[in-house]
Scaffold this active site. Structure first.
Site, PDB file in Angstrom:
ATOM      1  N   LYS A   1      -0.466  11.187  32.705  1.00  0.00           N
ATOM      2  CA  LYS A   1      -0.041  10.560  33.703  1.00  0.00           C
ATOM      3  C   LYS A   1       0.996  11.371  34.461  1.00  0.00           C
ATOM      4  O   LYS A   1       1.290  11.443  35.124  1.00  0.00           O
ATOM      5  CB  LYS A   1       0.804   9.160  32.915  1.00  0.00           C
ATOM      6  CG  LYS A   1      -0.116   8.099  32.267  1.00  0.00           C
ATOM      7  CD  LYS A   1       0.231   7.264  31.526  1.00  0.00           C
ATOM      8  CE  LYS A   1       1.132   7.286  30.816  1.00  0.00           C
ATOM      9  NZ  LYS A   1       1.019   7.823  29.676  1.00  0.00           N
TER      10      LYS A   1
ATOM     11  N   ARG B   1       4.179  -1.799  29.774  1.00  0.00           N
ATOM     12  CA  ARG B   1       3.533  -1.331  28.931  1.00  0.00           C
ATOM     13  C   ARG B   1       3.273  -2.647  27.679  1.00  0.00           C
ATOM     14  O   ARG B   1       2.747  -2.496  26.820  1.00  0.00           O
ATOM     15  CB  ARG B   1       3.789  -0.086  27.610  1.00  0.00           C
ATOM     16  CG  ARG B   1       3.649   1.049  27.944  1.00  0.00           C
ATOM     17  CD  ARG B   1       4.793   1.774  27.065  1.00  0.00           C
ATOM     18  NE  ARG B   1       4.763   2.755  26.578  1.00  0.00           N
ATOM     19  CZ  ARG B   1       4.792   4.410  27.548  1.00  0.00           C
ATOM     20  NH1 ARG B   1       4.855   4.035  28.535  1.00  0.00           N
ATOM     21  NH2 ARG B   1       4.413   5.362  27.093  1.00  0.00           N
TER      22      ARG B   1
ATOM     23  N   ARG C   1       1.606  20.109  23.873  1.00  0.00           N
ATOM     24  CA  ARG C   1       2.527  19.857  24.524  1.00  0.00           C
ATOM     25  C   ARG C   1       3.808  20.448  24.723  1.00  0.00           C
ATOM     26  O   ARG C   1       4.567  20.814  23.461  1.00  0.00           O
ATOM     27  CB  ARG C   1       3.320  17.942  25.242  1.00  0.00           C
ATOM     28  CG  ARG C   1       3.974  18.582  26.023  1.00  0.00           C
ATOM     29  CD  ARG C   1       4.029  17.014  26.927  1.00  0.00           C
ATOM     30  NE  ARG C   1       4.486  16.056  25.949  1.00  0.00           N
ATOM     31  CZ  ARG C   1       4.227  14.707  26.204  1.00  0.00           C
ATOM     32  NH1 ARG C   1       3.241  14.472  27.390  1.00  0.00           N
ATOM     33  NH2 ARG C   1       4.562  13.375  24.899  1.00  0.00           N
TER      34      ARG C   1
ATOM     35  N   ARG D   1       8.585  17.661  22.530  1.00  0.00           N
ATOM     36  CA  ARG D   1       9.051  16.608  22.544  1.00  0.00           C
ATOM     37  C   ARG D   1       9.423  15.752  21.355  1.00  0.00           C
ATOM     38  O   ARG D   1       9.070  16.424  20.303  1.00  0.00           O
ATOM     39  CB  ARG D   1       8.451  15.753  23.344  1.00  0.00           C
ATOM     40  CG  ARG D   1       9.452  15.058  24.781  1.00  0.00           C
ATOM     41  CD  ARG D   1       8.018  14.504  25.501  1.00  0.00           C
ATOM     42  NE  ARG D   1       7.891  13.287  25.377  1.00  0.00           N
ATOM     43  CZ  ARG D   1       7.387  12.807  25.786  1.00  0.00           C
ATOM     44  NH1 ARG D   1       6.674  12.694  27.575  1.00  0.00           N
ATOM     45  NH2 ARG D   1       6.468  11.332  25.241  1.00  0.00           N
TER      46      ARG D   1
ATOM     47  N   ARG E   1       2.306   5.806  18.666  1.00  0.00           N
ATOM     48  CA  ARG E   1       2.405   5.616  19.626  1.00  0.00           C
ATOM     49  C   ARG E   1       0.936   5.307  20.034  1.00  0.00           C
ATOM     50  O   ARG E   1       0.568   4.379  20.947  1.00  0.00           O
ATOM     51  CB  ARG E   1       2.861   6.636  20.787  1.00  0.00           C
ATOM     52  CG  ARG E   1       4.435   7.209  20.345  1.00  0.00           C
ATOM     53  CD  ARG E   1       4.819   8.879  20.834  1.00  0.00           C
ATOM     54  NE  ARG E   1       4.287   8.658  22.435  1.00  0.00           N
ATOM     55  CZ  ARG E   1       4.214  10.169  22.286  1.00  0.00           C
ATOM     56  NH1 ARG E   1       4.629  10.771  21.780  1.00  0.00           N
ATOM     57  NH2 ARG E   1       4.147  11.128  23.533  1.00  0.00           N
TER      58      ARG E   1
END
Ligand code: AP5
Length: 215
Positions: free
Chosen positions: A14, A89, A128, A161, A172
């Site tokens: 996203k 969400r 990431r 992160r 998550r």
């Protein structure tokens, strides 16, 4: 004027797509995750409250998020079109957004669902890296920086992160299924849901997006 919602599992891409679409269509990129991370970094009351939820991979309570988005949507840049990345969400957030849009006389163009299999998002999140300074997104294999650990755009340090650790990723993904999948049904009922197959290189996903919405 175009107003999009970007929905998808964590790691679906996203943020990567929003950064590209923002450039092409000149839209405000409103990422609730980025806003919360900025609040944590600045040590605000909101940041202090949100941090523990975020690190654990849990959703931050609706009332905090809704108030934050309501304020952001009133800023000037959002009046020329926006991408909401990572919001709503939950169904409660989606209902609150409908009310905000009505109050501001705004309409959604589409709720775009970025569809990626679970094993791919896990691989994307594990690799990431993000720039500590400007927030640019990289991946150690799919989109590595020119120099390891350094941002191509601003020279900032690239970090992992806190919520890209295995336990938080698992949580998550569970939260996406339990809390966010019902939001897809909410927009389907309104006739606004558009699904985009996003298990392809970022440039290709972007091309498909522009074909569908870039006119
Ligand atoms: P948030 O920051 O929104 O995290 P998320 O939804 O889990 O999404 P991500 O940012 O992890 O993934 P993304 O889909 O943007 O993927 P990206 O482009 O980076 O939220 C973080 C936390 O904040 C939440 O857990 C919650 O606590 C809180 N929060 C935020 N909003 C909230 C809300 N509304 N309500 C309550 N709490 C909220 O890409 C991932 C990786 O894949 C990158 O390495 C990238 O380089 C790579 N990649 C991207 N696209 C491709 C591609 N096409 N091919 C190959 N690799 C790709």
């Amino acid at each position: 004027m175009k107003n999009f919602i970007f929905i998808g599992a964590p790691g679906a891409g996203k943020g990567t797509q929003a950064a590209m679409v923002k450039q092409d269509l000149h839209l405000a990129h409103i990422s609730t995750g980025d806003m919360l991370r900025a609040a944590v970094k600045a040590g605000t009351e909101l940041g202090k409250e949100a941090k523990a939820y975020m690190d654990a991979g849990e959703l931050v309570p609706d009332e905090l998020i809704i108030a934050m988005v309501k304020e952001r949507l009133q800023e000037e840049d959002a009046q020329n079109g926006f991408i909401l990345d990572g919001f709503p969400r939950t169904v409660a957030q989606a209902e609150a957004l409908q009310q905000m849009l009505e109050e501001q006389g705004l309409k959604l163009t589409a709720a775009v669902s970025f569809e990626v299999p679970e094993e791919v998002v896990i691989e994307r999140l594990s690799g990431r890296r993000v720039c500590k300074q400007c927030g640019a997104i990289y991946h150690i294999k799919n989109n590595p920086p020119k120099q390891e650990g350094i941002c191509d755009k601003c020279g900032g340090e690239l970090i992992q992160r806190d919520d890209d650790k295995p336990e938080a990723i698992k949580r998550r993904l569970e939260s996406f299924k339990a809390d966010t999948e019902p939001v897809l049904a909410f927009y389907e009922k309104l006739g606004l849901l558009r699904k985009l197959q996003a298990d392809a290189p970022a440039e290709e996903v972007h091309r498909k997006f522009l074909e569908a919405f870039g006119d």
